[in-house]
Write a protein that holds these residues in place. Structure first.
Motif, PDB file in Angstrom:
ATOM      1  N   VAL A 185      -6.362  14.400   3.440  1.00 26.38           N
ATOM      2  CA  VAL A 185      -7.100  13.841   2.307  1.00 26.38           C
ATOM      3  C   VAL A 185      -6.134  13.221   1.302  1.00 26.38           C
ATOM      4  O   VAL A 185      -6.366  12.115   0.790  1.00 26.38           O
ATOM      5  N   ARG A 189      -6.098   9.331   0.219  1.00 24.21           N
ATOM      6  CA  ARG A 189      -6.315   9.030  -1.199  1.00 24.21           C
ATOM      7  C   ARG A 189      -5.252   8.069  -1.723  1.00 24.21           C
ATOM      8  O   ARG A 189      -5.558   7.103  -2.431  1.00 24.21           O
ATOM      9  N   HIS A 190      -4.000   8.332  -1.370  1.00 24.90           N
ATOM     10  CA  HIS A 190      -2.911   7.513  -1.906  1.00 24.90           C
ATOM     11  C   HIS A 190      -2.670   6.234  -1.095  1.00 24.90           C
ATOM     12  O   HIS A 190      -2.246   5.219  -1.660  1.00 24.90           O
ATOM     13  N   THR A 193      -6.824   3.928  -0.635  1.00 26.19           N
ATOM     14  CA  THR A 193      -7.739   3.691  -1.754  1.00 26.19           C
ATOM     15  C   THR A 193      -6.930   3.192  -2.957  1.00 26.19           C
ATOM     16  O   THR A 193      -5.694   3.317  -2.982  1.00 26.19           O
ATOM     17  N   TYR A 195      -6.568   4.585  -5.655  1.00 25.77           N
ATOM     18  CA  TYR A 195      -6.406   5.760  -6.511  1.00 25.77           C
ATOM     19  C   TYR A 195      -5.182   5.648  -7.427  1.00 25.77           C
ATOM     20  O   TYR A 195      -5.273   5.869  -8.641  1.00 25.77           O
ATOM     21  N   ARG A 209     -10.625  10.262  -8.876  1.00 26.79           N
ATOM     22  CA  ARG A 209     -10.998  10.878  -7.599  1.00 26.79           C
ATOM     23  C   ARG A 209     -12.483  10.650  -7.292  1.00 26.79           C
ATOM     24  O   ARG A 209     -12.866  10.442  -6.137  1.00 26.79           O
ATOM     25  N   ILE A 212     -13.097   7.121  -5.874  1.00 26.84           N
ATOM     26  CA  ILE A 212     -12.626   6.796  -4.519  1.00 26.84           C
ATOM     27  C   ILE A 212     -13.107   7.812  -3.481  1.00 26.84           C
ATOM     28  O   ILE A 212     -12.725   7.740  -2.305  1.00 26.84           O
ATOM     29  N   ALA A 213     -13.940   8.768  -3.885  1.00 23.50           N
ATOM     30  CA  ALA A 213     -14.389   9.832  -2.987  1.00 23.50           C
ATOM     31  C   ALA A 213     -15.118   9.277  -1.765  1.00 23.50           C
ATOM     32  O   ALA A 213     -14.933   9.759  -0.642  1.00 23.50           O
ATOM     33  N   VAL A 216     -12.689   7.929   0.807  1.00 23.02           N
ATOM     34  CA  VAL A 216     -11.985   9.029   1.476  1.00 23.02           C
ATOM     35  C   VAL A 216     -12.881   9.643   2.541  1.00 23.02           C
ATOM     36  O   VAL A 216     -12.460   9.845   3.694  1.00 23.02           O
TER      37      VAL A 216
END
Length: 231
Positions: A185, A189-190, A193, A195, A209, A212-213, A216
């Motif tokens: 995850v 995320r990094h 996305t 983020y 978060r 961008i959930a 993910v």
């Protein structure tokens, strides 16, 4: 001469580094950097038959101990500390040959320690490689749709020794599903996305978060779907 009148408990020969200018009471040499007290009077090292010894400052406990072991004659060198009101060791006088033998012993030990550190570092590196491979294999088991190179990158990043990352936690070392998923995850995320850009623009972490959930979860779902395809 007041401090020299109350020397500390003696453990063998004692030599003083005087606070004031002192001269030898026998040959009148001076001012003395070191002296011995005989019947309350200062004597230079030559007159005290210690002039052939060499001074080894304090700091290396092993070298000091071995130098005294290797020397037939040695002396403790002390200096009075006015602030603390006591004598303190500043080193030792030892035979030059004894010091040389002691240095050889310490160098041999240092080489042995260096070789041991090299072996330990090699062993830890091999353990780290095996662990990263196991971590990557677990990622691919849980997320068979994850590209193999990506799984290796995630495992390598998460399992760096001393990093404090999830792979080095107790759960990570046990390869629990929660820990492995957490590493995946974090990578998505990094890497997949915006983020990081959101954080840099001042968006609070929890809000970033939230935004961008969905991306993910979509990525994780796609990587999991290969399970059914393989079946």
């Amino acid at each position: 001469m007041a401090p020299l009148a109350t020397p500390p408990h003696r453990t063998g020969l004692l030599v003083f580094q005087p606070l004031k200018r002192r001269h030898c009471g026998e040959c009148h040499a001076g001012p003395l950097q070191m002296l011995v007290l005989e019947d309350g009077a200062p004597r230079c090292l030559d007159c005290a038959d210690l002039g052939h010894l060499v001074f080894l400052p304090r700091g290396d406990t092993a070298l000091t101990r071995r130098s005294r072991e290797e020397s037939a004659l040695s002396a403790v060198v002390v200096r009075f500390n006015r602030r603390r009101g006591r004598y303190e060791r500043h080193g030792v006088l030892v035979e030059e040959a004894g010091l040389a033998r002691a240095e050889e012993r310490c160098l041999a030990d240092a080489e042995a320690r260096r070789r041991r550190r090299t072996r330990d570092a090699r062993r830890r590196a091999q353990e780290d490689v095996r662990f990263a491979e196991a971590f990557a294999a677990e990622i691919l088991r849980l997320f068979p749709g994850c590209p193999t190179d990506r799984a290796r990158d995630i495992a390598g990043h998460a399992s760096v020794r001393g990093s404090g990352r999830v792979g080095r936690s107790a759960a990570g070392r046990a390869l629990t599903e929660v820990a492995v998923t957490s590493a995946v995850v974090a990578s998505v995320r990094h890497m997949d996305t915006p983020y990081d850009q959101l954080l840099m623009s001042g968006v609070p972490r929890h809000e970033a978060r939230r935004r961008i959930a969905a991306v993910v979860q979509t990525t994780l779902g796609a990587w999991r779907e290969r399970v059914s395809d393989a079946g």
